[in-house]
Design an enzyme around this catalytic site. Structure first.
Site, PDB file in Angstrom:
ATOM      1  N   ASP A 158      -8.155   1.424 -24.793  1.00  0.00           N
ATOM      2  CA  ASP A 158      -9.022   1.235 -23.631  1.00  0.00           C
ATOM      3  C   ASP A 158      -9.404   2.508 -22.919  1.00  0.00           C
ATOM      4  O   ASP A 158      -8.924   3.573 -23.211  1.00  0.00           O
ATOM      5  CB  ASP A 158      -8.263   0.401 -22.593  1.00  0.00           C
ATOM      6  CG  ASP A 158      -8.075  -0.984 -23.107  1.00  0.00           C
ATOM      7  OD1 ASP A 158      -7.068  -1.584 -22.774  1.00  0.00           O
ATOM      8  OD2 ASP A 158      -8.921  -1.398 -23.887  1.00  0.00           O
ATOM      9  N   PRO A 209       0.830  -1.221   0.000  1.00  0.00           N
ATOM     10  CA  PRO A 209       0.000   0.000   0.000  1.00  0.00           C
ATOM     11  C   PRO A 209       0.860   1.265   0.000  1.00  0.00           C
ATOM     12  O   PRO A 209       0.390   2.345  -0.342  1.00  0.00           O
ATOM     13  CB  PRO A 209      -0.789  -0.117   1.301  1.00  0.00           C
ATOM     14  CG  PRO A 209      -0.742  -1.551   1.685  1.00  0.00           C
ATOM     15  CD  PRO A 209       0.580  -2.050   1.179  1.00  0.00           C
ATOM     16  N   ARG A 213      -1.870  -7.096 -20.867  1.00  0.00           N
ATOM     17  CA  ARG A 213      -2.726  -6.628 -21.959  1.00  0.00           C
ATOM     18  C   ARG A 213      -1.952  -5.778 -22.967  1.00  0.00           C
ATOM     19  O   ARG A 213      -2.397  -5.579 -24.104  1.00  0.00           O
ATOM     20  CB  ARG A 213      -3.917  -5.848 -21.408  1.00  0.00           C
ATOM     21  CG  ARG A 213      -4.792  -6.672 -20.485  1.00  0.00           C
ATOM     22  CD  ARG A 213      -5.901  -5.849 -19.864  1.00  0.00           C
ATOM     23  NE  ARG A 213      -6.972  -5.625 -20.819  1.00  0.00           N
ATOM     24  CZ  ARG A 213      -7.127  -4.509 -21.493  1.00  0.00           C
ATOM     25  NH1 ARG A 213      -6.290  -3.516 -21.329  1.00  0.00           N
ATOM     26  NH2 ARG A 213      -8.138  -4.366 -22.348  1.00  0.00           N
ATOM     27  N   GLU A 244       2.341  -8.168   8.602  1.00  0.00           N
ATOM     28  CA  GLU A 244       2.516  -6.702   8.636  1.00  0.00           C
ATOM     29  C   GLU A 244       3.422  -6.222   7.515  1.00  0.00           C
ATOM     30  O   GLU A 244       3.715  -5.036   7.389  1.00  0.00           O
ATOM     31  CB  GLU A 244       3.078  -6.264  10.003  1.00  0.00           C
ATOM     32  CG  GLU A 244       2.214  -6.662  11.182  1.00  0.00           C
ATOM     33  CD  GLU A 244       0.745  -6.249  10.966  1.00  0.00           C
ATOM     34  OE1 GLU A 244      -0.131  -7.142  11.043  1.00  0.00           O
ATOM     35  OE2 GLU A 244       0.514  -5.056  10.646  1.00  0.00           O
TER      36      GLU A 244
HETATM   37  C1  4FV Z   1      -1.369  -4.091  -1.136  1.00  0.00           C
HETATM   38  C2  4FV Z   1      -2.039  -3.049  -1.806  1.00  0.00           C
HETATM   39  C3  4FV Z   1      -1.690  -4.599   0.209  1.00  0.00           C
HETATM   40  C4  4FV Z   1      -0.435  -5.071   3.189  1.00  0.00           C
HETATM   41  C5  4FV Z   1      -0.154  -5.967   4.340  1.00  0.00           C
HETATM   42  C6  4FV Z   1      -0.268  -7.289   2.345  1.00  0.00           C
HETATM   43  C7  4FV Z   1      -0.991  -5.990   2.117  1.00  0.00           C
HETATM   44  C8  4FV Z   1      -0.026  -7.366   3.801  1.00  0.00           C
HETATM   45  N1  4FV Z   1      -0.392  -4.529  -1.934  1.00  0.00           N
HETATM   46  N2  4FV Z   1      -1.433  -2.892  -3.025  1.00  0.00           N
HETATM   47  N3  4FV Z   1      -3.082  -2.314  -1.367  1.00  0.00           N
HETATM   48  N4  4FV Z   1      -0.791  -5.457   0.765  1.00  0.00           N
HETATM   49  O1  4FV Z   1      -2.714  -4.213   0.790  1.00  0.00           O
HETATM   50  O2  4FV Z   1      -0.463  -3.786  -3.077  1.00  0.00           O
HETATM   51  O3  4FV Z   1       1.298  -7.799   4.040  1.00  0.00           O
END
Ligand code: 4FV
Length: 256
Positions: free
Chosen positions: A170, A90, A155, A117
Site C-alpha cells: 500500500d 489525542p 488489513r 473530557e
Molecule cells: C481521539 C483522537 C479523540 C478526546 C475527548 C474523546 C476524544 C473524548 N482519540 N485519537 N484524536 N478522543 O479525539 O484518538 O473523550
C-alpha cells in the site's frame, strides 16, 4: 491466525454496522477477526449506573470514573491476561502504517474508548499499556478512532485482503504515497490514461509508477521522503522530478 478486539465503550451500538460491512464483515465471517463490544456502564455498581463525574479542582465537562472502567478491563483481561490494553486519545502516539503493522502481530487487543473530557488519570496509571491517537483533532468519543485502528490493523491479517493482495503493497509501503491509478475508459472526455500504462511494458510501467509515487510524495509529503529508504535509482528519479517539477505526470503544469 484469528485476531480479537474487545472494545470498551459507552456506545456499543456504534460498532454494529461499520464493522459488519465489506472486507471486515467478511473477515469476521471467515473467522479471521473477532470483535466484541463491552458496555462500560454494565460495570457501574451505582444504582443509577453513573459512569462519569465532575472533575476534582473544578473546570468544564465531566470525567469518566475509574471504577466501572477498572471492572470492565479486569473482566476483559480475565479471559486473556496477555491482552494489550490500548486507550484511544489525542495524547497518544500517532497511528501510522508501521504502528498498525506492529499491532497486527498481537492476537488480542482491548481498546478503551473515552468520552467527555476523558478518563480518570488512574486508569492510565493502573491499566493502560499503550495510548494511540488517530490525529491532532478532538472527537466526541474514542469509538471512531477505535474503528479506524481496527480497520488499519486488520488489513495486515493474512487473508483479510483478497488472496492476492497484501497490505505490504500500500501507500506508505516504505513510506511513499501511492502512484496515480487509472481504469477503463482510457479516454474520459478527452482526458486520456498515460500511454505507458497501456503499453504492457512492465518495467516501464513500474518505473513510471515509482517516479509518480516519488513526485507525489515530494510535493505533498516531503516529510515522508526523509523516512523512506530510497535507492540510487530513486534519487536519480527524484533529481529528474525536482528538476522538471513544473511538469506533472501528464506533461501538464503541476496541479498537485
Ligand atoms: C481521539 C483522537 C479523540 C478526546 C475527548 C474523546 C476524544 C473524548 N482519540 N485519537 N484524536 N478522543 O479525539 O484518538 O473523550
Amino acid at each position: 491466525m484469528k485476531m480479537r478486539f474487545d472494545i470498551l465503550t459507552l456506545f456499543p451500538g456504534m460498532f454494529s454496522s461499520p464493522l459488519q460491512e465489506s472486507i471486515l464483515g467478511k473477515a469476521i465471517e471467515k473467522g479471521l477477526l473477532q470483535i466484541r463490544t463491552i458496555n462500560i456502564r454494565d460495570y457501574s455498581q451505582d444504582k443509577h449506573q453513573v459512569v462519569d463525574d465532575t472533575p476534582y479542582g473544578g473546570g468544564q465537562g465531566m470525567v469518566m470514573k475509574v471504577e466501572p472502567i477498572a471492572r470492565a478491563i479486569e473482566s476483559a483481561k480475565s479471559q486473556n491476561p496477555s491482552a494489550r490494553i490500548i486507550y484511544l486519545t489525542p495524547q497518544g502516539k500517532p497511528l501510522n502504517q508501521d504502528l498498525a503493522r506492529r499491532l497486527s502481530t498481537q492476537l488480542h487487543l482491548i481498546l478503551l474508548c473515552g468520552r467527555y473530557e476523558g478518563v480518570d488519570e488512574r486508569v492510565r496509571e493502573l491499566f493502560i499499556d499503550e495510548e494511540i491517537s488517530i490525529g491532532d483533532y478532538v472527537l466526541t468519543g474514542g469509538e471512531l478512532a477505535a474503528m479506524v485502528l481496527i480497520d488499519a490493523v486488520s488489513r495486515f491479517i493474512p487473508g483479510v485482503l483478497g488472496s492476492d493482495r497484501s497490505a505490504e503493497e500500500d501507500s506508505f509501503f516504505n513510506s511513499l504515497l501511492e502512484y496515480p491509478q487509472y481504469t477503463r475508459p482510457s479516454d474520459f472526455r478527452g482526458s486520456c490514461v498515460p500511454e505507458v500504462l497501456l503499453s504492457g511494458n512492465h518495467s516501464a510501467i513500474s518505473e513510471w509508477r515509482r517516479k509518480e509515487a516519488l513526485r507525489r510524495t515530494s510535493l505533498r509529503r516531503p516529510d515522508l521522503l526523509t523516512k523512506a529508504n530510497l535507492s540510487e535509482e530513486d534519487r536519480k528519479l527524484l533529481k529528474e522530478i525536482q528538476h522538471g517539477n513544473s511538469i506533472g505526470h501528464r506533461g501538464l503544469p503541476n496541479t498537485d
